[in-house]
Design a protein around this motif. Structure first.
Motif, PDB file in Angstrom:
ATOM      1  N   TYR A  65       0.833  -1.213   0.000  1.00  0.00           N
ATOM      2  CA  TYR A  65       0.000   0.000   0.000  1.00  0.00           C
ATOM      3  C   TYR A  65       0.871   1.268   0.000  1.00  0.00           C
ATOM      4  N   PHE A  66       2.155   1.118  -0.316  1.00  0.00           N
ATOM      5  CA  PHE A  66       3.038   2.282  -0.317  1.00  0.00           C
ATOM      6  C   PHE A  66       2.654   3.314  -1.381  1.00  0.00           C
ATOM      7  N   ASP A  67       1.830   2.926  -2.340  1.00  0.00           N
ATOM      8  CA  ASP A  67       1.395   3.887  -3.354  1.00  0.00           C
ATOM      9  C   ASP A  67       0.448   4.942  -2.779  1.00  0.00           C
ATOM     10  N   VAL A  68      -0.107   4.686  -1.579  1.00  0.00           N
ATOM     11  CA  VAL A  68      -1.002   5.665  -0.948  1.00  0.00           C
ATOM     12  C   VAL A  68      -0.401   6.265   0.329  1.00  0.00           C
ATOM     13  N   THR A 125       0.780  -9.784   0.306  1.00  0.00           N
ATOM     14  CA  THR A 125      -0.406  -9.080  -0.173  1.00  0.00           C
ATOM     15  C   THR A 125      -0.794  -8.003   0.834  1.00  0.00           C
ATOM     16  N   VAL A 126      -1.785  -7.246   0.469  1.00  0.00           N
ATOM     17  CA  VAL A 126      -2.351  -6.249   1.376  1.00  0.00           C
ATOM     18  C   VAL A 126      -3.710  -6.769   1.839  1.00  0.00           C
ATOM     19  N   THR A 127      -3.930  -6.711   3.141  1.00  0.00           N
ATOM     20  CA  THR A 127      -5.243  -7.043   3.693  1.00  0.00           C
ATOM     21  C   THR A 127      -5.761  -5.786   4.381  1.00  0.00           C
ATOM     22  N   GLU A 128      -6.877  -5.901   5.082  1.00  0.00           N
ATOM     23  CA  GLU A 128      -7.386  -4.712   5.766  1.00  0.00           C
ATOM     24  C   GLU A 128      -7.873  -5.044   7.168  1.00  0.00           C
ATOM     25  N   VAL A 129      -7.861  -4.020   7.998  1.00  0.00           N
ATOM     26  CA  VAL A 129      -8.376  -4.134   9.362  1.00  0.00           C
ATOM     27  C   VAL A 129      -9.895  -4.226   9.272  1.00  0.00           C
ATOM     28  N   LYS A 165      -4.192   2.328  13.500  1.00  0.00           N
ATOM     29  CA  LYS A 165      -4.977   1.571  12.515  1.00  0.00           C
ATOM     30  C   LYS A 165      -6.432   1.467  12.947  1.00  0.00           C
ATOM     31  N   GLU A 166      -7.324   1.640  11.973  1.00  0.00           N
ATOM     32  CA  GLU A 166      -8.765   1.562  12.201  1.00  0.00           C
ATOM     33  C   GLU A 166      -9.386   0.661  11.142  1.00  0.00           C
ATOM     34  N   PRO A 167     -10.625   0.193  11.366  1.00  0.00           N
ATOM     35  CA  PRO A 167     -11.281  -0.633  10.360  1.00  0.00           C
ATOM     36  C   PRO A 167     -11.246   0.027   8.969  1.00  0.00           C
ATOM     37  N   GLY A 168     -10.904  -0.788   7.976  1.00  0.00           N
ATOM     38  CA  GLY A 168     -10.791  -0.306   6.599  1.00  0.00           C
ATOM     39  C   GLY A 168      -9.382   0.062   6.201  1.00  0.00           C
ATOM     40  N   ASP A 169      -8.478   0.239   7.177  1.00  0.00           N
ATOM     41  CA  ASP A 169      -7.095   0.610   6.857  1.00  0.00           C
ATOM     42  C   ASP A 169      -6.342  -0.580   6.261  1.00  0.00           C
TER      43      ASP A 169
END
Length: 195
Positions: free
Chosen positions: A71-74, A104-108, A172-176
């Motif tokens: 997610y380094f692009d954001v 991979t990237v996952t999310e909270v 970190k919060e949900p969706g991050d």
């Protein structure tokens, strides 16, 4: 090779988009001690090479392949990133073997306070379902953690106050987004069974 025992959280001080990638300048304290040009540093779980440094910051370049898997692009100026120097051959392995190769990237999904501790729930990316096991090891943003509970589409980890304070999990919060590296031993076992 890393252990997933984060030394500190650093702050992104500069982001420059270059042709073919992105350059980050990161402020740090502990990881700068004895740092050399070309050293490997885990930045939120991604093994990156130090291209320049001074008394307060170091600079890394993110190639397009790294940007595609992370997610380094954001990432923006002011964002917090977890930092760990590479494991020395004579050092104690307090976490687990972490390669610094983000899968991979996952999310909270959820964050819950439980007494003095915290529970973080994350989505299980479908392609990595087989690698996330109850009581197994995962690296999340470079942090070595144990899967406390495995659900149908999510998994939960327990986080003690010290880990929360020393890492970027506190923000970190949900969706991050969060970088996920599954246990390399599970990958090797799968490969051996496939042969």
């Amino acid at each position: 090779m890393f252990t997933g025992i984060v030394a500190e959280s650093g702050e992104v001080r500069e982001v420059v988009d270059d042709e073919g990638g992105r350059r980050l300048t990161i402020a740090a304290d502990e990881v700068l001690d004895g740092l050399d040009h070309g050293a490997s540093v885990s930045v939120s779980g991604a093994c990156l090479t130090v291209e320049a440094f001074d008394d307060e910051t170091f600079e890394v370049f993110l190639a397009s392949e790294t940007l595609e898997k992370t997610y380094f692009d954001v990432v923006e100026v002011g964002d917090s990133v977890n930092l760990e120097r590479a494991l020395r051959a004579d050092a104690r392995l307090d976490g687990h073997f972490v390669q610094g190769h983000v899968d991979t990237v996952t999310e909270v999904v959820d964050v819950r306070e439980v007494g003095e501790d915290w529970e973080y729930e994350f989505a299980v990316p479908e392609a990595y379902d087989a690698y996330v096991a109850d009581k197994g090891s995962v690296a999340l943003d470079g942090i070595s953690l144990t899967v406390a509970e495995r659900g149908e589409e999510t998994f939960t980890v327990a986080v003690i106050p010290t880990t929360r304070e020393l890492t970027n999990l506190s923000g970190k919060e949900p969706g991050d987004p969060v970088h996920l590296e599954v246990d390399v031993l599970a990958k090797y076992v799968e490969r051996m069974l496939d042969d």
